[in-house]
Design a protein around this motif. Structure first.
Motif, PDB file in Angstrom:
ATOM      1  N   ARG A  85       0.858  -1.185   0.000  1.00 11.86           N
ATOM      2  CA  ARG A  85       0.000   0.000   0.000  1.00 11.86           C
ATOM      3  C   ARG A  85       0.898   1.241   0.000  1.00 11.86           C
ATOM      4  NH1 ARG A  85      -3.995   0.120   4.790  1.00 11.86           N
ATOM      5  NH2 ARG A  85      -5.105  -1.269   3.367  1.00 11.86           N
ATOM      6  N   THR A  86       0.553   2.219  -0.830  1.00 13.16           N
ATOM      7  CA  THR A  86       1.255   3.497  -0.856  1.00 13.16           C
ATOM      8  C   THR A  86       0.231   4.601  -0.641  1.00 13.16           C
ATOM      9  OG1 THR A  86       2.910   2.652  -2.409  1.00 13.16           O
ATOM     10  CG2 THR A  86       2.737   5.034  -2.189  1.00 13.16           C
ATOM     11  N   LEU A  87       0.427   5.376   0.425  1.00 14.92           N
ATOM     12  CA  LEU A  87      -0.486   6.457   0.780  1.00 14.92           C
ATOM     13  C   LEU A  87       0.254   7.779   0.709  1.00 14.92           C
ATOM     14  CD1 LEU A  87      -2.190   4.805   3.898  1.00 14.92           C
ATOM     15  CD2 LEU A  87      -2.896   4.696   1.497  1.00 14.92           C
ATOM     16  N   VAL A  88      -0.450   8.831   0.305  1.00 16.52           N
ATOM     17  CA  VAL A  88       0.138  10.169   0.196  1.00 16.52           C
ATOM     18  C   VAL A  88      -0.627  11.095   1.128  1.00 16.52           C
ATOM     19  CG1 VAL A  88      -1.314  10.700  -1.827  1.00 16.52           C
ATOM     20  CG2 VAL A  88       0.773  12.022  -1.391  1.00 16.52           C
ATOM     21  N   THR A  89       0.106  11.936   1.853  1.00 16.51           N
ATOM     22  CA  THR A  89      -0.546  12.860   2.785  1.00 16.51           C
ATOM     23  C   THR A  89       0.321  14.087   2.964  1.00 16.51           C
ATOM     24  OG1 THR A  89      -1.658  12.997   4.932  1.00 16.51           O
ATOM     25  CG2 THR A  89       0.472  11.871   4.896  1.00 16.51           C
ATOM     26  N   GLY A  90      -0.274  15.143   3.500  1.00 18.03           N
ATOM     27  CA  GLY A  90       0.447  16.379   3.738  1.00 18.03           C
ATOM     28  C   GLY A  90      -0.501  17.486   4.126  1.00 18.03           C
ATOM     29  N   MET A  91       0.051  18.557   4.703  1.00 18.21           N
ATOM     30  CA  MET A  91      -0.754  19.693   5.144  1.00 18.21           C
ATOM     31  C   MET A  91      -0.434  20.939   4.326  1.00 18.21           C
ATOM     32  SD  MET A  91       0.980  21.068   8.705  1.00 18.21           S
ATOM     33  CE  MET A  91       1.200  19.492   9.518  1.00 18.21           C
ATOM     34  N   SER A  92      -1.441  21.787   4.150  1.00 21.37           N
ATOM     35  CA  SER A  92      -1.293  23.077   3.480  1.00 21.37           C
ATOM     36  C   SER A  92      -0.750  22.857   2.064  1.00 21.37           C
ATOM     37  CB  SER A  92      -0.398  23.995   4.318  1.00 21.37           C
ATOM     38  OG  SER A  92      -0.475  25.329   3.871  1.00 21.37           O
ATOM     39  N   ASN A  93       0.429  23.376   1.719  1.00 13.12           N
ATOM     40  CA  ASN A  93       0.972  23.086   0.391  1.00 13.12           C
ATOM     41  C   ASN A  93       1.171  21.590   0.192  1.00 13.12           C
ATOM     42  OD1 ASN A  93       1.044  25.722  -0.544  1.00 13.12           O
ATOM     43  ND2 ASN A  93       3.146  26.096   0.131  1.00 13.12           N
ATOM     44  N   ASP A 123     -15.333   3.609  13.942  1.00  9.23           N
ATOM     45  CA  ASP A 123     -14.348   2.589  14.340  1.00  9.23           C
ATOM     46  C   ASP A 123     -13.069   2.808  13.564  1.00  9.23           C
ATOM     47  OD1 ASP A 123     -15.480  -0.225  12.279  1.00  9.23           O
ATOM     48  OD2 ASP A 123     -15.191   1.892  11.833  1.00  9.23           O
ATOM     49  N   ALA A 124     -12.796   4.088  13.257  1.00  9.63           N
ATOM     50  CA  ALA A 124     -11.664   4.410  12.385  1.00  9.63           C
ATOM     51  C   ALA A 124     -10.319   4.250  13.058  1.00  9.63           C
ATOM     52  CB  ALA A 124     -11.801   5.828  11.849  1.00  9.63           C
ATOM     53  N   ALA A 125     -10.286   3.954  14.347  1.00 11.55           N
ATOM     54  CA  ALA A 125      -9.001   3.877  15.046  1.00 11.55           C
ATOM     55  C   ALA A 125      -8.423   2.476  15.074  1.00 11.55           C
ATOM     56  CB  ALA A 125      -9.172   4.395  16.469  1.00 11.55           C
ATOM     57  N   SER A 126      -8.969   1.542  14.295  1.00 11.17           N
ATOM     58  CA  SER A 126      -8.423   0.193  14.266  1.00 11.17           C
ATOM     59  C   SER A 126      -7.057   0.205  13.599  1.00 11.17           C
ATOM     60  CB  SER A 126      -9.376  -0.739  13.504  1.00 11.17           C
ATOM     61  OG  SER A 126      -9.582  -0.272  12.202  1.00 11.17           O
ATOM     62  N   PRO A 127      -6.204  -0.814  13.875  1.00 10.16           N
ATOM     63  CA  PRO A 127      -4.827  -0.778  13.359  1.00 10.16           C
ATOM     64  C   PRO A 127      -4.769  -0.941  11.845  1.00 10.16           C
ATOM     65  CG  PRO A 127      -5.326  -2.878  14.405  1.00 10.16           C
ATOM     66  CD  PRO A 127      -6.474  -1.976  14.706  1.00 10.16           C
ATOM     67  N   PRO A 128      -3.665  -0.534  11.239  1.00  6.25           N
ATOM     68  CA  PRO A 128      -3.555  -0.599   9.779  1.00  6.25           C
ATOM     69  C   PRO A 128      -3.508  -2.039   9.279  1.00  6.25           C
ATOM     70  CG  PRO A 128      -1.441  -0.035  10.770  1.00  6.25           C
ATOM     71  CD  PRO A 128      -2.442  -0.017  11.868  1.00  6.25           C
ATOM     72  N   ARG A 129      -4.086  -2.249   8.102  1.00  2.00           N
ATOM     73  CA  ARG A 129      -4.073  -3.580   7.475  1.00  2.00           C
ATOM     74  C   ARG A 129      -3.702  -3.438   6.009  1.00  2.00           C
ATOM     75  NH1 ARG A 129      -9.895  -5.870   9.704  1.00  2.00           N
ATOM     76  NH2 ARG A 129      -9.569  -5.406  11.901  1.00  2.00           N
ATOM     77  N   PRO A 130      -2.434  -3.178   5.713  1.00  6.36           N
ATOM     78  CA  PRO A 130      -2.041  -2.987   4.323  1.00  6.36           C
ATOM     79  C   PRO A 130      -2.344  -4.204   3.469  1.00  6.36           C
ATOM     80  CG  PRO A 130      -0.318  -2.243   5.782  1.00  6.36           C
ATOM     81  CD  PRO A 130      -1.304  -2.986   6.631  1.00  6.36           C
ATOM     82  N   ASN A 154      -8.976   1.746   6.867  1.00  5.69           N
ATOM     83  CA  ASN A 154     -10.117   0.835   6.897  1.00  5.69           C
ATOM     84  C   ASN A 154     -10.871   0.828   5.577  1.00  5.69           C
ATOM     85  OD1 ASN A 154      -9.751  -0.156   9.463  1.00  5.69           O
ATOM     86  ND2 ASN A 154     -11.131   1.307  10.440  1.00  5.69           N
ATOM     87  N   TRP A 155     -10.983   1.991   4.975  1.00  5.87           N
ATOM     88  CA  TRP A 155     -11.666   2.109   3.681  1.00  5.87           C
ATOM     89  C   TRP A 155     -10.987   1.217   2.639  1.00  5.87           C
ATOM     90  CZ3 TRP A 155     -12.481   7.636   1.155  1.00  5.87           C
ATOM     91  CH2 TRP A 155     -13.420   7.545   0.125  1.00  5.87           C
ATOM     92  N   LEU A 156      -9.660   1.188   2.660  1.00  9.27           N
ATOM     93  CA  LEU A 156      -8.910   0.408   1.685  1.00  9.27           C
ATOM     94  C   LEU A 156      -8.822  -1.063   2.054  1.00  9.27           C
ATOM     95  CD1 LEU A 156      -5.952   2.911   1.126  1.00  9.27           C
ATOM     96  CD2 LEU A 156      -7.959   2.581  -0.337  1.00  9.27           C
ATOM     97  N   SER A 157      -8.897  -1.371   3.335  1.00  9.18           N
ATOM     98  CA  SER A 157      -8.659  -2.741   3.787  1.00  9.18           C
ATOM     99  C   SER A 157      -9.914  -3.596   3.819  1.00  9.18           C
ATOM    100  CB  SER A 157      -8.049  -2.740   5.199  1.00  9.18           C
ATOM    101  OG  SER A 157      -6.824  -2.064   5.214  1.00  9.18           O
TER     102      SER A 157
END
Length: 484
Positions: free
Chosen positions: A215-223, A477-484, A440-443
């Motif tokens: 799984r590859t996720l992209v994130t960032g704030m402002s710019n 229930d969004a705080a469940s652990p990651p499941r790549p 969770n949405w992806l897993s």
């Protein structure tokens, strides 16, 4: 954004790199498999394989701590780069050994002085021993360097087992607009540099762990949030999804910060003077997008953000407005020749819109995206930014791929929560809740995040609780652990 700035003649300065020796710790070799391994097994045995494709220079270092709990002392982060972005009492996770790779890609600009390299397109890649199979990539807010997200984002995702990579976007500092040959080139480079880093980091992860990221996720704030939007619109095949934290909105027909910041510069002095025109000035600021109830934030933003931001980004996209002057005249009064308080984007020549077209957003995202934005943001007012972007996504037919959470009481930089704990809530925990919701949405097929909504500020909000908790819905229930 750095705030010390000394204007001078417009120039396109270039320079070369200087090397910096980094200490290497010897750790116990571990099994050469791609499965998660214990911290004690020491993937640093593979440090000789740590190669970043396309890098002109790189140094790999084995560290017993990849989070800021260790990298501040070891010199593998820059606290000045992330100053002011997070609440003072934000917890710092620890216990994440692994490999850090610092380096840079070929570039001709020299604004980034980290490591004494004086070379842009710098990056950092962190490879934890205990890997969950995923990769998080990020661009930086403002005009900061590659370590700017270390407290807000990197610490947390590393503690959850992700590999992490970040870029300085190819130019840094308040004179970033000197990079490039034409207006808009410097910002356009931000996008290409994050694409470049993502491809290189994916290959580096695959080589290090002997399997590609699941799984590859992209994130960032402002710019950095702007970069998330742009990547998911233009290179969705590189990512599985993203979290946009108050991303900057660029579109050639507006609104952009070049529309609302000049009004702030024109009207705020009259409001602050408190004379007979103060009420009219307040209404003008409200009409421009600065929300009622945010007045307590205006003095700080006028002093620190509004004027500087308008001048720097206007210089990048419309250098002809002030002729040979570089980045305008600080805090000039309306009526002063070439004063940014009088800037009128709609009246500028077509070439200015063409510069913005290089970097504009369309809303046509190709992978799941979650946006969080504070309702008391007075640098990028929510009504002129994420509200507009959410409509763009829906209009483009990509609404099912988007969730948008308006965080009541959130503002642009979380350090202001320490100054106004009775009026503001930090966005850092909201970003983390949104990130977990994306996981969770992806897993879990069919498991969608809560519907887009305004997340209310609890009537009796305890600052300590708000620093840890930001439910997107009462039963999330969004705080469940990651499941790549």
């Amino acid at each position: 954004m750095r705030f010390s700035f000394h204007p001078g003649p417009r120039s396109w300065r270039r320079g070369g790199p200087a090397a910096l020796a980094l200490a290497v710790l010897t750790l116990t070799p571990g099994p050469a498999t791609g499965a998660p391994v214990s911290a004690g097994s020491g993937l640093c045995a593979r440090i000789s394989q740590a190669r970043v494709p396309g890098a002109e220079h790189q140094r790999a270092t084995c560290l017993d701590e990849l989070t800021t709990a260790g990298t501040v002392a070891s010199g593998h982060t820059d606290p000045a780069d992330w100053a002011g972005l997070t609440p003072r009492d934000l917890a710092v996770p620890s216990g994440v050994p692994g490999v850090q790779i610092d380096g840079y890609f070929p570039d001709t600009s020299t604004t980034n002085t980290n490591h004494g390299w004086n070379h842009d397109a710098q990056f950092v890649i962190r490879l934890p021993d205990r890997w969950n199979g995923g990769l998080v990539v990020a661009g930086t807010p403002g005009n900061r360097e590659q370590y700017a997200n270390d407290r807000a984002i990197a610490d947390w995702v590393l503690s959850r087992g992700y590999a992490y990579a970040a870029t300085d976007k190819g130019n840094t500092g308040p004179a970033f607009y000197r990079d490039g040959k034409k207006p808009g080139d410097a910002i356009a480079e931000w996008n290409s540099r994050l694409t470049q880093l993502t491809r290189a980091a994916r290959a580096t992860v695959a080589r290090h762990y002997h399997r590609p990221p699941s799984r590859t996720l992209v994130t960032g704030m402002s710019n950095g949030g702007y970069l998330v939007r742009w990547q998911l619109e233009n290179h969705p095949g590189l990512y599985d999804g993203g979290v946009d934290w108050e991303g900057t909105l660029w579109r050639s027909d507006g609104p952009t910060l070049l529309n609302f910041l000049p009004e702030a510069l024109r009207s705020y002095p009259g409001y602050a003077d408190g004379g007979e025109d103060a009420d009219a000035a307040r209404r003008a600021l409200h009409t421009a997008g600065f929300p009622a109830g945010s007045e307590f934030l205006w003095p700080y933003h006028h002093k620190v953000y509004w004027d500087l931001t308008q001048r720097l980004y206007r210089e990048e996209l419309d250098p002809g407005f002030d002729g040979p002057t570089e980045a305008g005249t600080p805090f000039c009064a309306p009526g002063t020749p070439a004063c940014d308080a009088d800037y009128d984007y709609a009246a500028r020549p077509g070439e200015v819109r063409r510069a913005v077209e290089k970097i504009e957003l369309t809303g046509r995202i190709g992978k799941p995206l979650i946006t969080v934005h504070g309702t008391l943001d007075v640098l990028l007012p929510i009504s002129q930014d994420s509200d507009v972007y959410a409509r763009m996504v829906r209009k483009s037919g990509r609404g099912p791929l988007h969730r948008y959470y308006r965080i009541e009481g959130g503002t642009h930089t979380d350090a202001l929560v320490d100054t106004h704990p009775d009026r503001l809530r930090p966005l850092t925990p909201c970003h983390r809740t949104a990130f977990a919701a994306l996981e969770n949405w992806l897993s879990r097929p069919g498991h969608r995040p809560p519907a887009s909504r305004t997340v209310p500020l609890p009537s009796e909000a305890d600052p300590a609780t708000l620093l840890e908790d930001c439910p997107l819905t009462a039963h999330a229930d969004a705080a469940s652990p990651p499941r790549p």
